[in-house]
Enzyme design. Sequence first.
Site, mmCIF file in Angstrom:
data_model
loop_
_atom_site.group_PDB
_atom_site.id
_atom_site.type_symbol
_atom_site.label_atom_id
_atom_site.label_comp_id
_atom_site.label_asym_id
_atom_site.label_seq_id
_atom_site.Cartn_x
_atom_site.Cartn_y
_atom_site.Cartn_z
ATOM 1 N N ARG A 1 2.595 -10.562 13.773
ATOM 2 C CA ARG A 1 3.538 -9.686 13.254
ATOM 3 C C ARG A 1 4.685 -9.821 14.135
ATOM 4 O O ARG A 1 5.825 -9.664 13.961
ATOM 5 C CB ARG A 1 3.204 -8.447 13.004
ATOM 6 C CG ARG A 1 1.871 -8.138 12.019
ATOM 7 C CD ARG A 1 2.314 -8.455 10.835
ATOM 8 N NE ARG A 1 3.412 -7.410 10.642
ATOM 9 C CZ ARG A 1 3.330 -6.292 9.918
ATOM 10 N NH1 ARG A 1 2.220 -5.603 9.900
ATOM 11 N NH2 ARG A 1 4.392 -5.529 9.531
ATOM 12 N N ARG B 1 9.600 1.760 6.063
ATOM 13 C CA ARG B 1 8.256 1.711 5.308
ATOM 14 C C ARG B 1 8.094 3.220 4.456
ATOM 15 O O ARG B 1 8.476 4.321 5.045
ATOM 16 C CB ARG B 1 7.317 1.886 6.516
ATOM 17 C CG ARG B 1 5.708 2.296 5.976
ATOM 18 C CD ARG B 1 4.615 2.042 6.852
ATOM 19 N NE ARG B 1 4.344 0.638 6.813
ATOM 20 C CZ ARG B 1 3.282 0.068 7.458
ATOM 21 N NH1 ARG B 1 2.540 0.959 8.112
ATOM 22 N NH2 ARG B 1 3.005 -1.082 7.649
ATOM 23 N N HIS C 1 4.011 -5.804 0.698
ATOM 24 C CA HIS C 1 3.999 -5.694 2.178
ATOM 25 C C HIS C 1 4.380 -7.274 2.684
ATOM 26 O O HIS C 1 3.669 -7.947 3.275
ATOM 27 C CB HIS C 1 2.825 -5.502 2.663
ATOM 28 C CG HIS C 1 2.606 -4.903 4.216
ATOM 29 N ND1 HIS C 1 3.814 -4.852 4.900
ATOM 30 C CD2 HIS C 1 1.718 -4.565 5.089
ATOM 31 C CE1 HIS C 1 3.319 -4.632 6.209
ATOM 32 N NE2 HIS C 1 2.167 -4.340 6.183
ATOM 33 N N CYS D 1 -5.257 -7.457 7.031
ATOM 34 C CA CYS D 1 -3.878 -6.997 7.780
ATOM 35 C C CYS D 1 -4.364 -5.853 8.756
ATOM 36 O O CYS D 1 -3.335 -5.688 9.643
ATOM 37 C CB CYS D 1 -2.881 -6.531 6.568
ATOM 38 S SG CYS D 1 -3.488 -4.992 5.751
ATOM 39 N N ASP E 1 -8.612 -6.027 2.086
ATOM 40 C CA ASP E 1 -7.657 -4.984 2.644
ATOM 41 C C ASP E 1 -8.448 -3.614 2.242
ATOM 42 O O ASP E 1 -9.306 -3.718 1.330
ATOM 43 C CB ASP E 1 -6.195 -5.111 2.164
ATOM 44 C CG ASP E 1 -5.279 -4.037 2.443
ATOM 45 O OD1 ASP E 1 -5.691 -3.181 3.707
ATOM 46 O OD2 ASP E 1 -4.428 -3.749 1.765
ATOM 47 N N GLN F 1 4.015 -8.548 6.418
ATOM 48 C CA GLN F 1 2.307 -8.911 6.840
ATOM 49 C C GLN F 1 2.144 -10.713 6.456
ATOM 50 O O GLN F 1 1.411 -11.214 6.951
ATOM 51 C CB GLN F 1 1.342 -8.049 6.227
ATOM 52 C CG GLN F 1 0.035 -8.539 6.457
ATOM 53 C CD GLN F 1 -0.139 -8.104 8.007
ATOM 54 O OE1 GLN F 1 -0.157 -6.964 8.393
ATOM 55 N NE2 GLN F 1 -0.765 -9.170 8.674
HETATM 56 N N1 NVA Z 1 -2.987 -1.597 1.543
HETATM 57 C C1 NVA Z 1 -2.644 -0.804 3.105
HETATM 58 C C2 NVA Z 1 -2.067 -1.768 3.740
HETATM 59 C C3 NVA Z 1 -2.072 -1.187 5.275
HETATM 60 C C4 NVA Z 1 -1.061 -2.031 6.420
HETATM 61 C C5 NVA Z 1 -1.860 0.397 2.682
HETATM 62 O O1 NVA Z 1 -0.949 0.431 1.992
HETATM 63 O O2 NVA Z 1 -2.359 1.488 3.285
HETATM 64 N N1 CP Z 2 -0.728 -4.189 9.046
HETATM 65 C C1 CP Z 2 -0.051 -3.089 9.078
HETATM 66 O O1 CP Z 2 1.155 -3.287 8.570
HETATM 67 O O2 CP Z 2 -0.546 -2.329 10.063
HETATM 68 P P1 CP Z 2 0.032 -0.768 10.546
HETATM 69 O O3 CP Z 2 0.037 0.095 9.103
HETATM 70 O O4 CP Z 2 -0.578 -0.356 11.728
HETATM 71 O O5 CP Z 2 1.643 -1.086 10.781
#
Ligand code: NVA
Ligand code: CP
Length: 306
Positions: free
Chosen positions: A288, A105, A132, A260, A220, A135
């Site tokens: 997930r 990540r 992502h 998500c 989101d 997800q």
């Molecule tokens: N769009 C959000 C998704 C988190 C799972 C982010 O990147 O923070």
């Molecule tokens: N939806 C998701 O990826 O959640 P986290 O940021 O908690 O991993």
Amino acid sequence: MNKPRHFLTLLDFSPEELKALINRATELRTMLKSGEQYEPFKNKVLGMIFEKSSTRTRVSFESAMVQCGGGALFLSPRDTQLGRGEPVGDTARVLSRMVDIIMIRTFEHEKIETFARYSEVPVINALTDTYHPCQLIADMQTYAEHRGDIQNKTVAWIGDGNNMCHSYINAAKQFDFQLRIACPGGFEPNAQLLEENEERVTILRNPQEAVDGAHLVVTDVWASMGQEVEQQHRMNAFDGFQVNPKLMDLAHKDALFMHCLPAHRGEEVSEDMLEDPRSVIWDEAENRLHAQKALMEMLLGTWPNT
Ligand code: NVA
Ligand code: CP
């Protein structure tokens, strides 16, 4: 060295493979619930690099490995040499000689592409600024479990043209559905991605129009990780883009709501929408775990009968 297979976006797998993946995820869910012990990842190690926070992704990957007989290492830039400037390519070459599969990540999508180029083992995108995909396999599994095939259905994305939105555009192509995106001017998804998918993706300014008759409504956060300083500006720009039961009432009578998570109640989604019977957010989060087990089976070559 044989080139390993990676999962950096949904386009790395064929539509048939993605369908098989979500069916397998449902099977793995049933096996877990029935108490069946299944350890295809025995002695396998997953390296997990997190340069951003996570609850669901970390816990689902780590639990998946433990439940399937393997182990997982949590690696943060704070306490690895990656955080002190060791090049990504060096880290990839070293780690991939010690572990069997790696998930990352991070911020720039290019970073994970570089990592994958140097890695001798499969690399999974666990979120970048641009995509992502993990997800999305859970979301598609969740839709299939509740409503069957998503092919030819209409999905409404309400809010920011962010990493999740980009993965929804790829999903529209791979799972063959129509996607309506409602976002304020200046917050559109990547222009090239839109152009490549213009026959199935529409940009609208009005959330009501996007949701009208839709089979799945998704949103989101308005400020993603790394955009915290823009929070106030974005709150103003996204005014009127909240998903709530009133908006959802315009959707198809069998429509589902997904997010998500984590959710910002009172911003992109109302509290009562999250608790509404049309919301499947907890199944979506749980999936997930199952979806990523299926993904790792495919990448590690432990897919049954292969
Ligand atoms: N769009 C959000 C998704 C988190 C799972 C982010 O990147 O923070
Ligand atoms: N939806 C998701 O990826 O959640 P986290 O940021 O908690 O991993």
